[in-house]
Motif scaffolding. Sequence first.
Motif, PDB file in Angstrom:
ATOM      1  N   VAL A 110      -0.127  -4.136 -10.340  1.00  0.00           N
ATOM      2  CA  VAL A 110      -0.894  -3.447  -9.299  1.00  0.00           C
ATOM      3  C   VAL A 110      -1.119  -1.986  -9.659  1.00  0.00           C
ATOM      4  O   VAL A 110      -0.168  -1.262  -9.999  1.00  0.00           O
ATOM      5  N   ILE A 111      -2.378  -1.563  -9.598  1.00  0.00           N
ATOM      6  CA  ILE A 111      -2.731  -0.149  -9.493  1.00  0.00           C
ATOM      7  C   ILE A 111      -3.088   0.075  -8.029  1.00  0.00           C
ATOM      8  O   ILE A 111      -3.981  -0.601  -7.501  1.00  0.00           O
ATOM      9  N   ALA A 112      -2.392   0.976  -7.357  1.00  0.00           N
ATOM     10  CA  ALA A 112      -2.650   1.251  -5.942  1.00  0.00           C
ATOM     11  C   ALA A 112      -3.255   2.639  -5.797  1.00  0.00           C
ATOM     12  O   ALA A 112      -2.776   3.603  -6.406  1.00  0.00           O
ATOM     13  N   ILE A 113      -4.305   2.733  -4.996  1.00  0.00           N
ATOM     14  CA  ILE A 113      -5.004   4.006  -4.804  1.00  0.00           C
ATOM     15  C   ILE A 113      -5.089   4.282  -3.312  1.00  0.00           C
ATOM     16  O   ILE A 113      -5.595   3.463  -2.538  1.00  0.00           O
ATOM     17  N   THR A 114      -4.576   5.442  -2.909  1.00  0.00           N
ATOM     18  CA  THR A 114      -4.679   5.865  -1.514  1.00  0.00           C
ATOM     19  C   THR A 114      -5.221   7.282  -1.480  1.00  0.00           C
ATOM     20  O   THR A 114      -5.445   7.917  -2.506  1.00  0.00           O
ATOM     21  N   GLY A 115      -5.443   7.789  -0.286  1.00  0.00           N
ATOM     22  CA  GLY A 115      -6.031   9.113  -0.110  1.00  0.00           C
ATOM     23  C   GLY A 115      -6.971   9.098   1.072  1.00  0.00           C
ATOM     24  O   GLY A 115      -7.204   8.058   1.698  1.00  0.00           O
ATOM     25  N   SER A 116      -7.525  10.249   1.375  1.00  0.00           N
ATOM     26  CA  SER A 116      -8.436  10.351   2.515  1.00  0.00           C
ATOM     27  C   SER A 116      -9.866   9.990   2.140  1.00  0.00           C
ATOM     28  O   SER A 116     -10.572   9.364   2.940  1.00  0.00           O
ATOM     29  N   PRO A 136      -8.538  -9.087 -17.315  1.00  0.00           N
ATOM     30  CA  PRO A 136      -8.939  -9.630 -16.003  1.00  0.00           C
ATOM     31  C   PRO A 136      -8.366  -8.806 -14.853  1.00  0.00           C
ATOM     32  O   PRO A 136      -7.148  -8.596 -14.771  1.00  0.00           O
ATOM     33  N   ALA A 137      -9.241  -8.319 -13.980  1.00  0.00           N
ATOM     34  CA  ALA A 137      -8.827  -7.476 -12.861  1.00  0.00           C
ATOM     35  C   ALA A 137      -9.761  -7.711 -11.687  1.00  0.00           C
ATOM     36  O   ALA A 137     -10.881  -8.221 -11.843  1.00  0.00           O
ATOM     37  N   SER A 138      -9.310  -7.311 -10.507  1.00  0.00           N
ATOM     38  CA  SER A 138     -10.135  -7.417  -9.314  1.00  0.00           C
ATOM     39  C   SER A 138      -9.821  -6.269  -8.373  1.00  0.00           C
ATOM     40  O   SER A 138      -8.663  -5.857  -8.257  1.00  0.00           O
ATOM     41  N   PRO A 139     -10.848  -5.741  -7.675  1.00  0.00           N
ATOM     42  CA  PRO A 139     -10.551  -4.837  -6.570  1.00  0.00           C
ATOM     43  C   PRO A 139      -9.855  -5.611  -5.463  1.00  0.00           C
ATOM     44  O   PRO A 139     -10.116  -6.799  -5.259  1.00  0.00           O
ATOM     45  N   ALA A 140      -8.956  -4.952  -4.767  1.00  0.00           N
ATOM     46  CA  ALA A 140      -8.157  -5.640  -3.761  1.00  0.00           C
ATOM     47  C   ALA A 140      -7.845  -4.695  -2.617  1.00  0.00           C
ATOM     48  O   ALA A 140      -8.150  -3.494  -2.656  1.00  0.00           O
ATOM     49  N   GLY A 141      -7.203  -5.240  -1.586  1.00  0.00           N
ATOM     50  CA  GLY A 141      -6.752  -4.429  -0.471  1.00  0.00           C
ATOM     51  C   GLY A 141      -7.868  -4.043   0.468  1.00  0.00           C
ATOM     52  O   GLY A 141      -8.733  -4.849   0.799  1.00  0.00           O
ATOM     53  N   ASN A 142      -7.863  -2.778   0.879  1.00  0.00           N
ATOM     54  CA  ASN A 142      -8.800  -2.317   1.896  1.00  0.00           C
ATOM     55  C   ASN A 142     -10.245  -2.333   1.408  1.00  0.00           C
ATOM     56  O   ASN A 142     -11.173  -2.369   2.199  1.00  0.00           O
ATOM     57  N   GLU A 163      -6.915  -0.790  -3.008  1.00  0.00           N
ATOM     58  CA  GLU A 163      -7.102   0.341  -2.096  1.00  0.00           C
ATOM     59  C   GLU A 163      -6.133   0.191  -0.933  1.00  0.00           C
ATOM     60  O   GLU A 163      -6.113  -0.827  -0.247  1.00  0.00           O
ATOM     61  N   VAL A 164      -5.349   1.221  -0.688  1.00  0.00           N
ATOM     62  CA  VAL A 164      -4.320   1.178   0.344  1.00  0.00           C
ATOM     63  C   VAL A 164      -4.593   2.255   1.395  1.00  0.00           C
ATOM     64  O   VAL A 164      -4.728   3.436   1.056  1.00  0.00           O
ATOM     65  N   SER A 165      -4.683   1.845   2.644  1.00  0.00           N
ATOM     66  CA  SER A 165      -4.911   2.786   3.738  1.00  0.00           C
ATOM     67  C   SER A 165      -3.600   3.143   4.420  1.00  0.00           C
ATOM     68  O   SER A 165      -2.594   2.428   4.307  1.00  0.00           O
ATOM     69  N   SER A 166      -3.617   4.240   5.161  1.00  0.00           N
ATOM     70  CA  SER A 166      -2.429   4.613   5.933  1.00  0.00           C
ATOM     71  C   SER A 166      -2.111   3.565   6.985  1.00  0.00           C
ATOM     72  O   SER A 166      -0.945   3.336   7.317  1.00  0.00           O
ATOM     73  N   PHE A 167      -3.142   2.898   7.511  1.00  0.00           N
ATOM     74  CA  PHE A 167      -2.914   1.854   8.520  1.00  0.00           C
ATOM     75  C   PHE A 167      -2.111   0.693   7.918  1.00  0.00           C
ATOM     76  O   PHE A 167      -1.209   0.153   8.555  1.00  0.00           O
ATOM     77  N   GLN A 168      -2.458   0.308   6.703  1.00  0.00           N
ATOM     78  CA  GLN A 168      -1.725  -0.783   6.049  1.00  0.00           C
ATOM     79  C   GLN A 168      -0.267  -0.415   5.809  1.00  0.00           C
ATOM     80  O   GLN A 168       0.625  -1.259   5.887  1.00  0.00           O
ATOM     81  N   MET A 169      -0.013   0.853   5.523  1.00  0.00           N
ATOM     82  CA  MET A 169       1.349   1.267   5.186  1.00  0.00           C
ATOM     83  C   MET A 169       2.261   1.342   6.405  1.00  0.00           C
ATOM     84  O   MET A 169       3.481   1.453   6.257  1.00  0.00           O
ATOM     85  N   GLU A 170       1.693   1.288   7.615  1.00  0.00           N
ATOM     86  CA  GLU A 170       2.532   1.349   8.809  1.00  0.00           C
ATOM     87  C   GLU A 170       3.509   0.176   8.890  1.00  0.00           C
ATOM     88  O   GLU A 170       4.577   0.296   9.482  1.00  0.00           O
ATOM     89  N   MET A 204       2.683   8.478   1.973  1.00  0.00           N
ATOM     90  CA  MET A 204       3.734   8.637   0.976  1.00  0.00           C
ATOM     91  C   MET A 204       4.653   7.422   0.885  1.00  0.00           C
ATOM     92  O   MET A 204       5.398   7.280  -0.089  1.00  0.00           O
ATOM     93  N   ARG A 205       4.598   6.526   1.861  1.00  0.00           N
ATOM     94  CA  ARG A 205       5.375   5.288   1.772  1.00  0.00           C
ATOM     95  C   ARG A 205       4.938   4.427   0.588  1.00  0.00           C
ATOM     96  O   ARG A 205       5.664   3.531   0.160  1.00  0.00           O
ATOM     97  N   LEU A 206       3.735   4.693   0.078  1.00  0.00           N
ATOM     98  CA  LEU A 206       3.223   3.937  -1.056  1.00  0.00           C
ATOM     99  C   LEU A 206       4.185   3.967  -2.243  1.00  0.00           C
ATOM    100  O   LEU A 206       4.271   3.013  -3.010  1.00  0.00           O
ATOM    101  N   PHE A 207       4.923   5.059  -2.391  1.00  0.00           N
ATOM    102  CA  PHE A 207       5.770   5.242  -3.577  1.00  0.00           C
ATOM    103  C   PHE A 207       7.193   4.733  -3.385  1.00  0.00           C
ATOM    104  O   PHE A 207       7.970   4.698  -4.351  1.00  0.00           O
ATOM    105  N   ALA A 208       7.563   4.341  -2.187  1.00  0.00           N
ATOM    106  CA  ALA A 208       8.971   4.126  -1.842  1.00  0.00           C
ATOM    107  C   ALA A 208       9.659   3.073  -2.696  1.00  0.00           C
ATOM    108  O   ALA A 208      10.844   3.189  -2.994  1.00  0.00           O
ATOM    109  N   SER A 209       8.944   2.021  -3.095  1.00  0.00           N
ATOM    110  CA  SER A 209       9.570   0.914  -3.827  1.00  0.00           C
ATOM    111  C   SER A 209       9.288   0.956  -5.318  1.00  0.00           C
ATOM    112  O   SER A 209       9.555  -0.024  -6.025  1.00  0.00           O
TER     113      SER A 209
END
Length: 447
Positions: A110-116, A136-142, A163-170, A204-209
Motif C-alpha cells: 500500500v501507498i497511502a496518500i492523505t492531505g487536504s 500491477p497497481a490500482s487507485p484505491a480508497g476514497n 487515497e485516505v480521508s480523515s473521515f476514514q481514519m476515524e 496523523m493516525r495514518l502512520f500509527a501502525s
Amino acid sequence: MSKYDGVQALVLGAGISGEAAARLLLARGGRVRVIDEGKADASAAVAQRITAAGGQVTFGAAGLPSEPFDVCVVSPAFALNHPWITACRARGLPMVSELELGSEYWSGRVIAITGSKGKSSLVKWCSDTLTGAGIPASPAGNYGIPLCQLALDRPDLLWAVTEVSSFQMEHTRTFHPEIAILLNLQADHQDRHVDMTEYKSAKMRLFASMCPGDVVLLPAGFEDDGCVPPGVTLWRFGTDVGCDWRYADHAVTGQAEGTRVRVETGGSWFDNEVFGLSLSAGVAALHAAGLDAEQIAAGVRAFEPLPHRMQLVWESRHGVRYVDDSKATSLAATAAALRMARKPVRLIAGGLLKEPDLEGIKELLTKTTKKGYLIGHCSRQMFQAWSDVIPCEECGTLDQAVAAAAREARAGDTVLLSPGTASFDQFSSYRERGERFTAQVRAVADL
C-alpha cells in the motif's frame, strides 16, 4: 483466517464502500445486515447485488436493528456524533472503517496518500506510473476502488495506491501502508471536525501502525507531533534547499541510499509551484517502491489529469483561456489555483461556503485577479469581503458569470472557475458544476 471471518456484521451505509464491505464479509462466510437512511429506489441495484450475495438490506432505517452483531462497518459519511454511531458505542459494538476491513484481507502493498488538497491527482499519477512501468497497481480508497473490493476482486495486484480521508481514519486503527504521504494540512471539513487539532489528529493516525523500513513523507516544516513511529524512514519534501526531495527549476531532485534521482517536469502539468510540490512527494514514494528515474519521468510525461482540476477547457480565438477548477471547494484550493493560473485572472467564485475567513485570500487577489464574478449562496459575503480590493460583481448563477466574464475578457486573460466552496446550493456535485461551466464557455466564449 481473519478475526472478521464468519462474523455477524452490521454495515452502516449502502454506498460504494458499504457495498464493498458487505460483499467481502459475505464472501468470508459472514452474515451481513446493511442499513441506510436513504430511499430504496435510489440504490435498488446495490440492494439487489447484496441480497444476491446473501446479505440483507434495509433502507429508510430509523435506528439500529435489535439483533446482536460482532462488528459494525462504518461508512465515512457517518460523523462521530451521528445517532447510529452513538448507539453502537452504547452497545459496546466494535466499529471499523471499510478501509480497515479491506486492509485485513489485502495481500498486496500500500501507498497511502492523505492531505487536504491534491490527493486524487497524486493517487492517479502514482497508480498510472506504476502500471506504465509494468507493475500491477490500482487507485484505491476514497478515490478509486474500495480496498475491500480490491481484496476480493483483484488479489493479483502488487500495489494499492490508496487515497485516505480523515473521515476514514476515524474508525481505523491497524491500517498499515508501506509508504505514506501527508501532502498538506489546510482548513477543511470544519463542519465535521471540532477544530484543526482534531482534524490533524485524524490525519496523523495514518502512520500509527507503520513499521521500521516503511517510509513516511511530510511537507518541509510540518510538525509530526511524534506520530511517526521509531525506525520508520521520514523524508521531507518541498521547495527549500534542505528538503530530502525538492521541486525547483523545472525538476524534482532527491537522494536515497546513495542514489541521486532527478526527474524533469518542464512542459508537464506538474511544472508549477503547487503540483510540483505534490510531485516531489510522489517521486520519492515511487522511488521507494522501486521505480527508477526514467520510469518515473515517463509517468510525468504521460499523465492525463483528472477533470475539473485546473483543466483548460477552451482558448478563444482572441487568446482568452478558460480554466475549470470546480474541484476547488475551499479557499485554500482557490488560492493555489490563483498562483498557478496565467495572469491576469477573472475569477468565478461562490457557492456554499465551508469556512468563515474570507480575508486571508485578499492579498493574493490583489496580485492576480482583475475582477471577481460571484455566484451562489455566499455571493453577498464574498462581495462584502473582497470588493474593497478588486472589482466584484454579484452574478447569481454560473451561466450569468461566464457570460459576463466572456464579454469583458481581453487577450491574455484567464477566466478561472475556482469556487472555493461546496457546490450543493446550485449543483449536485462539483462535477456537474464543472460540466456546466464547460458547456457555457463553449456557448459564449467567442461571442
